[in-house]
Enzyme design. Structure first.
Site, PDB file in Angstrom:
ATOM      1  N   ARG A 166      15.246  86.331  92.912  1.00 46.84           N
ATOM      2  CA  ARG A 166      16.311  85.351  93.177  1.00 46.84           C
ATOM      3  C   ARG A 166      15.660  84.017  93.535  1.00 46.84           C
ATOM      4  O   ARG A 166      15.652  83.593  94.685  1.00 46.84           O
ATOM      5  CB  ARG A 166      17.237  85.845  94.290  1.00 46.84           C
ATOM      6  N   ARG A 223      27.377  93.135 106.246  1.00 44.71           N
ATOM      7  CA  ARG A 223      27.120  91.737 105.882  1.00 44.71           C
ATOM      8  C   ARG A 223      28.307  91.171 105.104  1.00 44.71           C
ATOM      9  O   ARG A 223      28.510  89.960 105.098  1.00 44.71           O
ATOM     10  CB  ARG A 223      25.830  91.622 105.052  1.00 44.71           C
ATOM     11  N   ASP A 251      29.391  91.198  91.220  1.00 41.57           N
ATOM     12  CA  ASP A 251      29.623  91.961  92.456  1.00 41.57           C
ATOM     13  C   ASP A 251      30.589  93.123  92.218  1.00 41.57           C
ATOM     14  O   ASP A 251      30.625  94.074  92.995  1.00 41.57           O
ATOM     15  CB  ASP A 251      30.203  91.049  93.541  1.00 41.57           C
TER      16      ASP A 251
HETATM   17  N1  EPU Z   1      18.926  81.714  89.791  1.00 41.24           N
HETATM   18  C1  EPU Z   1      17.738  81.128  89.421  1.00 41.24           C
HETATM   19  N2  EPU Z   1      17.355  79.973  90.080  1.00 41.24           N
HETATM   20  C2  EPU Z   1      18.094  79.408  91.079  1.00 41.24           C
HETATM   21  C3  EPU Z   1      19.319  80.033  91.446  1.00 41.24           C
HETATM   22  C4  EPU Z   1      19.706  81.176  90.773  1.00 41.24           C
HETATM   23  O1  EPU Z   1      17.036  81.615  88.543  1.00 41.24           O
HETATM   24  O2  EPU Z   1      17.688  78.395  91.641  1.00 41.24           O
HETATM   25  C5  EPU Z   1      19.367  82.954  89.101  1.00 41.24           C
HETATM   26  C6  EPU Z   1      19.430  84.129  90.056  1.00 41.24           C
HETATM   27  O3  EPU Z   1      18.156  84.711  90.227  1.00 41.24           O
HETATM   28  C7  EPU Z   1      20.419  85.040  89.385  1.00 41.24           C
HETATM   29  C8  EPU Z   1      21.371  84.056  88.695  1.00 41.24           C
HETATM   30  O4  EPU Z   1      20.694  82.811  88.661  1.00 41.24           O
HETATM   31  O5  EPU Z   1      19.784  85.824  88.417  1.00 41.24           O
HETATM   32  C9  EPU Z   1      22.697  83.881  89.404  1.00 41.24           C
HETATM   33  O6  EPU Z   1      22.477  83.499  90.759  1.00 41.24           O
HETATM   34  P1  EPU Z   1      23.461  82.560  91.581  1.00 41.24           P
HETATM   35  O7  EPU Z   1      22.644  81.435  92.133  1.00 41.24           O
HETATM   36  O8  EPU Z   1      24.647  82.243  90.759  1.00 41.24           O
HETATM   37  O9  EPU Z   1      23.898  83.519  92.750  1.00 41.24           O
HETATM   38  P2  EPU Z   1      23.795  83.246  94.302  1.00 41.24           P
HETATM   39  O10 EPU Z   1      24.311  81.900  94.624  1.00 41.24           O
HETATM   40  O11 EPU Z   1      22.464  83.660  94.801  1.00 41.24           O
HETATM   41  C10 EPU Z   1      26.230  84.105  94.746  1.00 41.24           C
HETATM   42  C11 EPU Z   1      26.859  85.116  95.654  1.00 41.24           C
HETATM   43  C12 EPU Z   1      26.499  86.511  95.166  1.00 41.24           C
HETATM   44  C13 EPU Z   1      27.007  86.676  93.737  1.00 41.24           C
HETATM   45  C14 EPU Z   1      26.412  85.580  92.854  1.00 41.24           C
HETATM   46  C15 EPU Z   1      26.925  85.599  91.435  1.00 41.24           C
HETATM   47  C16 EPU Z   1      26.849  83.919  97.758  1.00 41.24           C
HETATM   48  C17 EPU Z   1      26.354  83.849  99.155  1.00 41.24           C
HETATM   49  N3  EPU Z   1      26.363  84.909  97.003  1.00 41.24           N
HETATM   50  O12 EPU Z   1      24.827  84.327  94.831  1.00 41.24           O
HETATM   51  O13 EPU Z   1      27.161  87.423  96.012  1.00 41.24           O
HETATM   52  O14 EPU Z   1      26.637  87.946  93.262  1.00 41.24           O
HETATM   53  O15 EPU Z   1      26.710  84.287  93.420  1.00 41.24           O
HETATM   54  O16 EPU Z   1      28.309  85.420  91.415  1.00 41.24           O
HETATM   55  O17 EPU Z   1      27.700  83.143  97.358  1.00 41.24           O
HETATM   56  C18 EPU Z   1      27.357  89.322  97.378  1.00 41.24           C
HETATM   57  O18 EPU Z   1      28.372  88.806  97.858  1.00 41.24           O
HETATM   58  O19 EPU Z   1      27.005  90.520  97.608  1.00 41.24           O
HETATM   59  C19 EPU Z   1      26.513  88.552  96.481  1.00 41.24           C
HETATM   60  C20 EPU Z   1      25.289  88.926  96.131  1.00 41.24           C
END
Ligand code: EPU
Length: 420
Positions: free
Chosen positions: A121, A401, A309
């Site tokens: 991530r 969480r 999710d």
């Molecule tokens: N990614 C990158 N570079 C970045 C950011 C993301 O490569 O700088 C990749 C990630 O590794 C992943 C993909 O992009 O493979 C999607 O990640 P995203 O950034 O969209 O997800 P996030 O912001 O880390 C949020 C939710 C997650 C949910 C995802 C997708 C929050 C706190 N978390 O995560 O929720 O699964 O969006 O919708 O908003 C949960 O609630 O259990 C949870 C994991």
């Protein structure tokens, strides 16, 4: 270690309303740092990630505290930019503090963010976007350090993929930058729109949130405060819907904006559930004597696709369906760590990288399983509702969480589910 005990075989009935969305509340708490006046966030659930956020806010010198069901914040003249490693490591959402602390404190040091182990991530998109706005970035052995010489400035930035978190970081930064920012390829999830709604209520000037092109005219003087009700938690609502599909019964989910989890409701219809959706509530019925329909092919993708999710929750529903199904997660490499628990319950499942193959037709039988992550843990609880006998879900704190009290929520619908 927490233990959730589930005795399967009971159908569910009644009604339930989800709390405010975790994935809205967490960025909103960080965004309050940008506000030069008090804020009230209404109906903030008691989740461990919220407690970690409140501790993080306090650690950097901010004023934020619970007041009944709400969280109140008050502006302070000076903030520190050092995020303590134990708080950064406790949740992924520590990354939301990069932009507001860079704006307010002039520098920020973020040790490695924690969170569910769903695969790599990285935070490169957050950093690239902030760099385009004038941040200087340095990598230390155990942390990333961001500084700014002057104010952040507007930019025209294309996200290499529609990251929810990076879009939220850049919305926060751009709201207080000098000049106009255009974000292209932005994430369109409802939680992104909700953050834009909060920032706008605080005086930010944002158009296009919820679409791939967002335009933000910065207010370098900072934002005001507001009272805000975050949107209902679509993943909690999805979890209740999955529970009634797995166990059978007749449940109404109130105050839940069904349009925010329509893809899951479509999946339940295709699997043979009766789904009656209105603008604010949805009723789901399933006769437990008739098996659900397998043969489902699901592909989890960014909004408006099937939510990642929801993928393990859909899998929990399909374990007993008549016929094989497949689920592919296009976002995370390790979404199906819960497969080991499904197999221990007696399901025929094979996780192969991003894909989960489900044989269907399983006669599930209670046993001891371990929650591998937040949604995978919830999916094991849901699967256990359809199992004969007692299941103990062992959990190192993942589930709390994201759910205030999943056992009590399901018990209120008649499930035999309690913390042991
Ligand atoms: N990614 C990158 N570079 C970045 C950011 C993301 O490569 O700088 C990749 C990630 O590794 C992943 C993909 O992009 O493979 C999607 O990640 P995203 O950034 O969209 O997800 P996030 O912001 O880390 C949020 C939710 C997650 C949910 C995802 C997708 C929050 C706190 N978390 O995560 O929720 O699964 O969006 O919708 O908003 C949960 O609630 O259990 C949870 C994991």
């Amino acid at each position: 270690m927490e233990i959730i005990e589930v005795r399967g075989g009971r159908t569910l009935a009644g009604s339930i309303a989800p709390p405010a969305a975790k994935n809205s509340v967490l960025p909103l708490l960080a965004a309050t740092l940008l506000c030069g006046a008090p804020c009230r966030l209404r109906g903030v659930p008691r989740l461990t990630d919220v407690d970690t956020s409140l501790a993080l806010l306090t650690a950097v010198g901010a004023k934020a505290a619970r007041c009944g069901r709400d969280v109140l914040t008050a502006p302070v003249p000076l903030l520190g930019g050092d995020i303590p490693p134990h708080l950064a490591g406790a949740m992924r959402s520590s990354v939301f503090y990069l932009a507001p602390l860079l704006v307010r404190a002039g520098q920020v040091r973020l040790p490695m963010p924690g969170g569910c182990r769903l695969g790599p991530r990285p935070v490169d998109i957050h950093l690239d976007g902030l760099a385009a706005m004038g941040a200087q970035i340095e990598f230390a052995a155990d942390a990333v350090v961001l500084r700014r010489a002057g104010r952040l400035h507007g930019t025209d930035f294309t996200l290499r993929l529609p990251s929810v978190g990076a879009t939220e970081t850049l919305l926060m930064a751009a709201s207080c930058a000098e000049g106009t920012t255009v974000l292209r390829g932005a994430a369109c999830e409802p939680e992104v729109e909700d953050l834009a709604g909060f920032l706008t209520a605080c005086g930010a000037r944002i158009t296009g949130a919820g679409t791939p092109v967002v335009v933000i005219r910065g207010r370098a003087g900072g934002l005001d405060g507001c009272a805000y009700t975050p949107l209902p938690d679509r993943i909690s609502a999805t979890t209740y819907a999955a529970a009634v599909a797995a166990a059978g019964g007749d449940v109404t989910i109130r105050r839940c904006r069904p349009s925010t989890f329509a893809t899951f409701l479509d999946f339940l219809r295709a699997a043979g559930c009766e789904v009656h959706a209105g603008p604010n509530a949805v009723r789901i019925c399933r006769d437990a004597r008739t098996p659900l329909k397998g043969g489902q092919e699901l592909f989890a993708a960014a909004w408006p696709g099937f939510a990642t999710d929801a993928a393990p929750l859909a899998a929990a529903v399909l374990l007993t369906a008549d016929g094989p199904s497949r689920i592919y997660d296009g976002l995370f490499q390790n979404r199906f760590a819960c497969a080991a628990g499904f197999a221990a319950l007696g399901a025929g499942v094979r996780a192969n990288g991003r894909e989960l193959a489900i044989d269907g037709g399983a006669a599930l039988c209670g046993t001891v399983v371990t929650a591998p992550d937040l949604r995978g843990g919830a999916a094991l609880v849901v699967a256990a509702l359809a199992a004969q006998g007692k299941t103990c879900v062992l959990d190192e704190g993942h589930i709390r969480r994201g759910y205030q009290s999943l056992p009590a929520e399901l018990a209120s619908l008649g499930a035999a589910c309690r913390p042991a």
